[in-house]
Structures are given as structure tokens and as C-alpha cells.
Design a protein around this motif. Structure first.
Motif, PDB file in Angstrom:
ATOM      1  N   GLN A 106      45.204  31.055  45.994  1.00 34.06           N
ATOM      2  CA  GLN A 106      45.666  30.021  45.059  1.00 34.06           C
ATOM      3  C   GLN A 106      44.793  29.879  43.889  1.00 34.06           C
ATOM      4  OE1 GLN A 106      45.811  26.194  46.592  1.00 34.06           O
ATOM      5  NE2 GLN A 106      48.027  25.715  45.564  1.00 34.06           N
ATOM      6  N   GLY A 107      43.534  29.972  43.896  1.00 31.71           N
ATOM      7  CA  GLY A 107      42.531  29.873  42.874  1.00 31.71           C
ATOM      8  C   GLY A 107      42.885  30.938  41.838  1.00 31.71           C
ATOM      9  N   ILE A 108      42.564  32.041  42.515  1.00 24.17           N
ATOM     10  CA  ILE A 108      42.854  33.434  41.705  1.00 24.17           C
ATOM     11  C   ILE A 108      44.065  33.306  40.867  1.00 24.17           C
ATOM     12  CG2 ILE A 108      42.402  35.998  41.518  1.00 24.17           C
ATOM     13  CD1 ILE A 108      40.403  35.439  43.683  1.00 24.17           C
ATOM     14  N   THR A 109      44.959  33.046  41.736  1.00 26.92           N
ATOM     15  CA  THR A 109      46.351  33.018  40.863  1.00 26.92           C
ATOM     16  C   THR A 109      46.420  32.155  39.835  1.00 26.92           C
ATOM     17  OG1 THR A 109      47.150  33.392  43.218  1.00 26.92           O
ATOM     18  CG2 THR A 109      48.841  32.725  41.459  1.00 26.92           C
ATOM     19  N   GLY A 110      45.960  30.808  40.120  1.00 24.02           N
ATOM     20  CA  GLY A 110      45.890  29.924  38.777  1.00 24.02           C
ATOM     21  C   GLY A 110      45.011  30.315  37.987  1.00 24.02           C
ATOM     22  N   GLY A 111      43.894  30.850  37.993  1.00 24.43           N
ATOM     23  CA  GLY A 111      43.183  31.445  36.925  1.00 24.43           C
ATOM     24  C   GLY A 111      43.669  32.378  36.420  1.00 24.43           C
ATOM     25  N   LEU A 112      44.236  33.466  36.687  1.00 21.85           N
ATOM     26  CA  LEU A 112      44.973  34.643  35.986  1.00 21.85           C
ATOM     27  C   LEU A 112      46.075  34.208  35.150  1.00 21.85           C
ATOM     28  CD1 LEU A 112      44.598  37.178  38.549  1.00 21.85           C
ATOM     29  CD2 LEU A 112      43.164  36.916  36.970  1.00 21.85           C
ATOM     30  N   PHE A 113      47.035  33.065  35.919  1.00 29.48           N
ATOM     31  CA  PHE A 113      48.220  32.551  35.266  1.00 29.48           C
ATOM     32  C   PHE A 113      47.311  31.618  33.988  1.00 29.48           C
ATOM     33  CE2 PHE A 113      51.872  29.565  35.418  1.00 29.48           C
ATOM     34  CZ  PHE A 113      52.716  30.208  34.814  1.00 29.48           C
TER      35      PHE A 113
END
Lengths: 85, 517, 124
Positions: free
Chosen positions: B335-342
């Protein structure tokens, strides 16, 4: 076993160290550039002894002609002596 | 789209087309009309390529991975030994390169209309900047990663120095000195990883670190991690050296800053993911990255609050929002990496809106300081609307895109058991609004009471200004660009799944199969 | 006791060059001297990368007509380090050119090479 190439390489290791220190201690910038060029030649010999002759050639050309050339151009467009104050 | 089992034809084009364009433009030098046509045509070609390209690999010499059994494999998730030099083009690469090439079209257009001389070399530099960022985001070996970072920082110095003010030349000189230091550090880190693992391909190095017992050599890995984080910090302009990067952002032309901030977001994303994949198993690795990003956010927003110039406010806000991207990556969960990339995708878009508005304000001829300009909203109401939408998106107000990624980041940090980090994310978005509110109010809404305009009515004021400092009207194309970018902001804000589909895949791979590019 | 082999000595020399380079870049006040210190630093990094691949009794990693192809992979020194070095030399030259150009421009404006005067912040 120590042959001629190795002996030269050992001397050049010392040459690199001395040249580097001496280059940065100069007040005259032009002399500093020439000393760093001498250090480059010594480095090219070490590359040769470390079985990378292609790099030795490149380093000899770049380190003694191209890099000092660029810096000397900069020195002629600015000033030659290090300011004291 | 599934991965293609041969060398992908589009990947070399992302590198070759910008280089050829740059060479051509450099030769043309000052023929502005020809330069404009060639540059815009080739940036549109790049945009279309990024849009239609399938996913796949590029192996130099065209060979896929070799399995331990001796057969060849095209499947990245199977344990195999690759040739060292490798590019990968996937969902994350597609969305980031598509947005970057869209911005390239705008930036080329704006720089052709705002610069008077030396257009050819300047746009050539911008194309090379695109090329280096594309290399960094697609790369899967240390060699090209290092070359991309080194080239990127040199090109950055050139683009910044092109704006011709003494402050920008100083910023370029300082940044180049530090790039020399950290480039050397990165080369040493490379040598260390090479000496420990023997591979220059990132996939192979990760497989080696994960499968072999490296306990006696983990000290070397720590040092390599340190050097990698150092060059990550410098390439992205993160906390301890953020003044260097914000000087760079603030002193370049605003349209160049659009490209520069895109480049540094791409560097942050690519290098952050590589650090996480390589060193994610080391203790303290994520904590170090997390503390760097928290420090960046706090420093960035506090410095943004005290600025009195829209350009410099934006420069520090770009730094602060890079902290949001790195925060998501360093959390290390899906979830964190998805949020960071988004967040990286959103950040590139809304910061571009704000920076293009800043460029438009400069066309009124009084700079961007809150002391000199005022009352722009009366003369350009659509511009005021655009800058307000950009500010809302940056501070995470629904229904704009900043809200969607910041809510994912807050949820991710809460579910990782870090409520204080979630509070800092909230603080960043609120402070962003406050920091932007002051210049926006003063420049756009407050009536123009600078000395020259006071003399007569508004029209006479403009006429006097025109004599003092010749200005040209705001190009109509700026409004078109702003409209396109705002459409992206609203679409991503309402349907975040459109972008999440691209980046989620990468996040899952980084967490569960770190060796897969 | 550590044997004073060529590889060990060149690692020492490279460490010395890197330290001198970093110290010079950080503490010397003259911009041209900072640039010379940078060339020393990049020389040191190059030396470290080349001596990484070297081992006693290896052969040059260039396939010449006389050498036997079968034994070449075992005997040749590692080629990846020198590969990076070749690029690093080129990047070093271009970085130096950029630094010298910026120094010349700033000298024209300020008339001094002292970094403490030239690089002083002028932000309002």
C-alpha cells in the motif's frame, strides 16, 4: 617475482601520492595543473601494470592533454595566482 | 498487455530519438521556426510511442536470461542469470514516461516562445534531460543507473545556467560540485556491490544477496547502502542538502523547472525502488530512508512558508512533496509503495500546473514576487482559476488527484503502525495550502497597488510598464496546456484506478519478488 | 602481516587520492583548485575500480589472435571495472568542462576565484 614493469609501477604509486599532494599545495595554479598532469602519467603507468593497457592509453591522453588543457584555458581566462587575503 | 519475449523495439527509441533530436537542434542553433517544428514533432512522436508501447525487456546483444540448468528463459520471475545490461518497460515506466513526454511537448513550446536566442542548444539540453530520466526509470543494471544519474546532473547544470542570472549560475556550480562528489560515491558503491556479488545486473545481484550467506561481508553492503542513499539524497534533493536543489528549482526558468522536477521525481522513484529491492533485507535500511523523507517534508514546508516569491515558494514545495513520494516508498508495504508511486504521478502533474501558472505570471512583466505584482485575476481570470485548482490539488482537497494519493499514504502509514508519520503527511498538505495561499492572494486577488500602476487607471499602468520593460501577451497555448493538465488532475481525482492499475503491479513485485524488474 | 602487493598498494594510493580529493573539494577556497581536486578524486575512484579486477598472474582482457580461447575466461582480469572507468574518464572530462565554464562566467561577474566570495548567497 619483481620485474621491470612492477618496479616502475611501485615507483609510480609513490609518484601518484606525491604528485597529488604537491599539486594542491601550490600557490601558482598553472604549476598545480602541470603537477596534476604528471600524476596522471604515473596513474597511466599503474593502469598498464594492472593489466588494463587500453585504460592506460586513454588516461595518458585525457589526463595530460585534455583535462589540463581545459583547466589552463580556464586559468588564462581568469587569473593565475591564488589570492592570499 | 503481457511481456514480450524478444527485444522490445520501443525501448531503444526512447533513448535514440531524443539524442538525434538534440544533435539536430544543436546544429540548427538559431533557426527558431525549424527548431520549433522539429522539436515539437519529435516530442509528440515520443508521447505516442510511450502511449502505444507494449511491455517488455531490452537486452544488449539480444539474449534473455540463462537458468542455472542451462536453458534460456524469458520469464522474469524465474531464477536466472542475465546479461548484465538490461532495460525494462512496464506499467510504472509507461505512465511516468507518458506524462513526462506530454510535459516535454509543453516545455518545448513554452521555451521556444519565451527565449530570444540560443534556442537550439537550450531545447537540445531539455531533450537530453528527457533521455536521461527515461534511462533511469527503465534501467535494471548499475552501469546505466550510474551513467543516467551522472548525465542527468550535468544536463541539469546546463539547463539551470541557461537562465543567465548570477544566482542560477551559482546554483549550477554548487550542484555540479556536489554531483561530482556523490557521483564518485556512487561509483564506489557500485564497485563494492560488484566486488561482493560479482554481478552488475540488479536482478542477479539481488538473487545473489538473497540466496547466499553474506554475513561476513555485510559490512561492505552497509557502506554501499550508505553511498547509495547519499546519491539518492543528492539526486532527489532530499533533506540535508535540499537547499542546493531548491536553489536549482527556484533560479531556473519556471518551464525548465517543470522538466527538472519531473526528472528528480523519476530519479527518486527509480533509485528508491532499487535501494529497497537491494537493501530491503538489511536492518535499519527502511528506517534511514523514512527519517530522510520525514526530515525533507518538514524542512521543505517550513522553508516554503517564509518565502515571499511564488517561484521560491514552489521551489521549496517541490522539495517537500518529494518527501511524500519517498515516504511511500520507504514504508516498504504494498500500500505504501502504491501510494508513493501514485503520489509521484500526481505530484508531477499538479506541480507542473503551478509552475506553468508561475511562468504565465512572468509574462505580465513584473516578476513573481508578492511585493511587485498584484491584481492578475482581473486581467487573466482563467489563470487565477487554474492556479487555485493547482493549489487545491497540491494541498489534497477532494475531488482533485492530490487527495487520492495522500489518503493512500495516510492509510499506509497508519497500517504500518506509524500514526505520527500520518500526522506529518496531514501537516504537509495543510501547510502547503497556507504557503500557497499567501502568494496567490497577493499576486492574483489583491488589487495592484505597486507604484507604477498607482499613477493612473489600470490601462495607463500597463502602458508605463510596457515602456519600462517590454512584455508580450501571455501565449494562448498556455491556457490549452493548463486545461489539459487540469483535466488530468480531475480525471485522476475522480477515477484513481486509472493510474493505480499501472503502479500497483510494480509495488507488488517490489515487495514480494524483489528480483523481478 | 599484510603483503605489499601491487593491488594492495594501488588500493592505498586510490584511498589517498580519494581522501585528498574530497578534502580539497571541501576545504580549499580557490575554485580552480577545487576543480583540480575533483580530477584527483575521480582518478582515485578509477584506480580503485581498476585494481578491483586485477589478480596476480592474470592476462589482459583483450582477445588477441595468439591467446587460447578455452583458457581466456579463467585467466583474464575482470573487465567490468575497466568498463566503468572508461565511462568515468569521459564523464570526468565533461564535468570538468562544465565546472570550468561556470567558473569563467562567475569570474567575469565577481572578479575573484575565492569560493567564499563567489558562492555567497544573495537571496532576499
Amino acid at each position: 617475482m619483481i620485474d621491470a614493469v612492477m618496479t616502475v609501477a611501485y615507483i609510480m604509486v609513490i609518484g601518484v601520492a606525491v604528485g597529488a599532494v604537491a599539486a594542491l599545495l601550490q600557490k601558482d595554479l598553472l604549476r598545480a595543473v602541470f603537477l596534476s598532469g604528471a600524476e596522471s602519467i604515473a596513474l597511466a603507468f599503474i593502469f598498464q601494470a594492472l593489466l588494463a593497457p587500453d585504460l592506460g592509453l586513454t588516461q595518458a591522453i585525457v589526463g595530460t592533454v585534455l583535462l589540463p588543457g581545459i583547466i589552463i584555458l580556464g586559468i588564462f581566462k581568469t587569473r593565475r595566482k591564488d589570492e592570499d587575503d | 498487455m503481457s511481456a514480450v519475449a524478444t527485444n522490445l523495439w520501443t525501448i531503444p527509441l526512447f533513448v535514440i530519438i531524443p539524442i538525434i533530436t538534440a544533435i539536430l537542434l544543436n546544429l540548427l542553433y538559431n533557426k527558431s521556426r525549424t527548431i520549433k517544428v522539429i522539436a515539437i514533432a519529435s516530442s509528440i512522436v515520443l508521447f505516442v510511442l510511450a502511449l502505444i508501447s507494449p511491455y517488455g525487456f531490452q537486452w544488449f546483444t539480444g539474449q534473455p536470461g540463462v537458468t542455472p540448468g542451462g536453458t534460456y528463459t524469458f520469464d522474469a520471475s524465474i531464477f536466472s542469470y542475465r546479461l548484465s545490461l538490461e532495460y525494462y518497460f512496464g506499467g510504472l515506466q509507461q505512465i511516468l514516461i507518458t506524462i513526462m513526454s506530454l510535459l516535454l511537448v509543453f516545455v518545448v513550446f513554452l521555451s521556444a516562445s519565451s527565449l530570444r536566442k540560443n534556442i537550439g542548444p537550450y531545447i537540445a539540453l531539455i531533450f537530453l534531460l528527457f533521455m536521461s530520466s527515461a534511462i533511469i526509470i527503465m534501467v535494471n543494471d548499475f552501469y546505466h543507473l550510474w551513467i543516467g544519474v551522472e548525465m542527468g546532473s550535468l544536463l541539469l547544470a546546463g539547463v539551470v545556467a541557461a537562465s543567465g542570472e548570477s544566482i542560477s549560475q551559482k546554483a549550477a556550480l554548487k550542484y555540479t560540485f556536489f554531483s561530482a562528489l556523490s557521483g564518485a560515491g556512487m561509483a564506489i558503491a557500485l564497485a563494492m556491490i560488484l566486488g561482493v556479488t560479482g554481478y552488475s545486473n540488479i536482478t542477479n545481484a539481488i538473487q545473489y544477496i538473497m540466496s547466499d550467506n553474506l554475513s561476513s561481508l555485510s559490512g561492505v553492503l552497509y557502506i554501499a547502502f550508505g553511498f547509495f542513499v547519499l546519491s539518492w539524497i543528492y539526486a532527489g534533493g532530499l533533506a540535508p542538502i535540499h537547499p542546493l536543489k531548491s536553489d536549482v528549482y527556484g533560479s531556473a526558468f519556471p518551464h525548465a523547472t517543470v522538466m527538472l522536477q519531473t526528472q528528480s521525481k523519476l530519479m527518486i522513484v527509480a533509485m528508491g525502488l532499487i535501494i529497497l529491492r537491494l537493501f530491503g533485507t538489511l536492518p535499519f535500511a527502511r528506517e534511514v530512508m523514512l527519517s530522510v523523507s520525514v526530515l525533507t517534508m518538514i524542512m521543505g514546508v517550513t522553508m516554503a512558508l517564509i518565502q515571499t516569491d511564488l517561484r521560491w515558494t514552489l521551489a521549496y514545495l517541490v522539495v517537500a512533496h518529494s518527501g511524500l513520494v519517498t515516504l511511500g516508498i520507504s514504508l516498504g508495504t504494498v500500500q505504501g509503495i502504491t501510494g508513493g508511486l501514485f503520489q509521484a504521478v500526481n505530484d508531477i502533474v499538479y506541480m507542473s500546473v503551478l509552475l506553468i501558472c508561475c511562468e504565465a505570471v512572468m509574462y505580465f512583466g513584473k516578476g513573481t514576487s508578492i511585493k511587485t505584482v498584484g491584481g492578475i485575476a482581473k486581467r487573466a481570470p482563467w489563470l487565477a482559476l487554474a492556479v487555485v485548482i493547482g493549489a487545491f490539488a497540491a494541498s489534497g482537497v477532494p475531488p482533485f488527484n492530490g487527495f487520492q494519493s495522500e489518503i493512500i499514504l495516510i492509510q499506509a502509514s497508519l497500517s504500518s503502525g506509524l500514526p505520527e508519520v500520518a500526522a506529518i503527511v496531514l501537516m504537509v498538505s495543510v501547510t502547503t495550502f497556507i504557503a500557497l495561499f499567501k502568494p496567490i492572494y497577493n499576486i492574483f486577488l489583491k488589487p495592484d497597488n505597486s507604484p507604477i500602476a498607482m499613477e493612473g487607471d489600470a490601462g495607463a499602468g500597463i502602458a508605463t510598464m510596457a515602456m519600462v520593460q517590454p512584455t508580450s501577451p501571455v501565449p494562448k497555448s498556455i491556457y490549452l496546456f493548463l486545461a489539459i493538465l487540469i483535466a488530468i488532475i480531475i480525471v485522476l481525482g475522480v477515477y484513481p484506478q486509472l493510474a493505480l492499475g499501472f503502479v500497483q503491479d510494480t509495488a507488488i513485485k517490489v515487495v514480494y519478488f524483489p528480483w523481478v524488474p | 602481516m599484510i603483503e605489499l602487493t601491487l593491488q594492495f598498494l594501488s588500493f592505498m594510493a586510490s584511498a589517498l587520492l580519494i581522501l585528498i580529493g574530497i578534502a580539497g573539494m571541501l576545504f580549499l577556497d580557490n575554485l580552480i583548485k577545487k576543480i583540480i581536486a575533483f580530477t584527483l578524486l575521480s582518478d582515485g575512484v578509477n584506480l580503485a575500480l581498476v585494481s578491483l579486477g586485477y589478480f596476480e598472474g592474470g592476462v589482459v582482457a583483450i582477445l588477441t589472435p595468439g591467446t587460447s580461447v578455452a583458457e581466456f575466461p579463467q585467466n583474464a582480469v575482470l573487465i567490468f571495472g575497466p568498463g566503468i572507468v572508461l565511462t568515468n574518464i569521459v564523464i570526468g572530462v565533461s564535468t570538468t568542462a562544465v565546472l570550468v565554464a561556470l567558473t569563467m562566467v562567475l569570474y567575469k561577474r565577481y572578479g575573484t576565484l575565492k569560493a567564499s566570495k563567489v558562492l555567497k548567497g544573495e537571496r532576499k
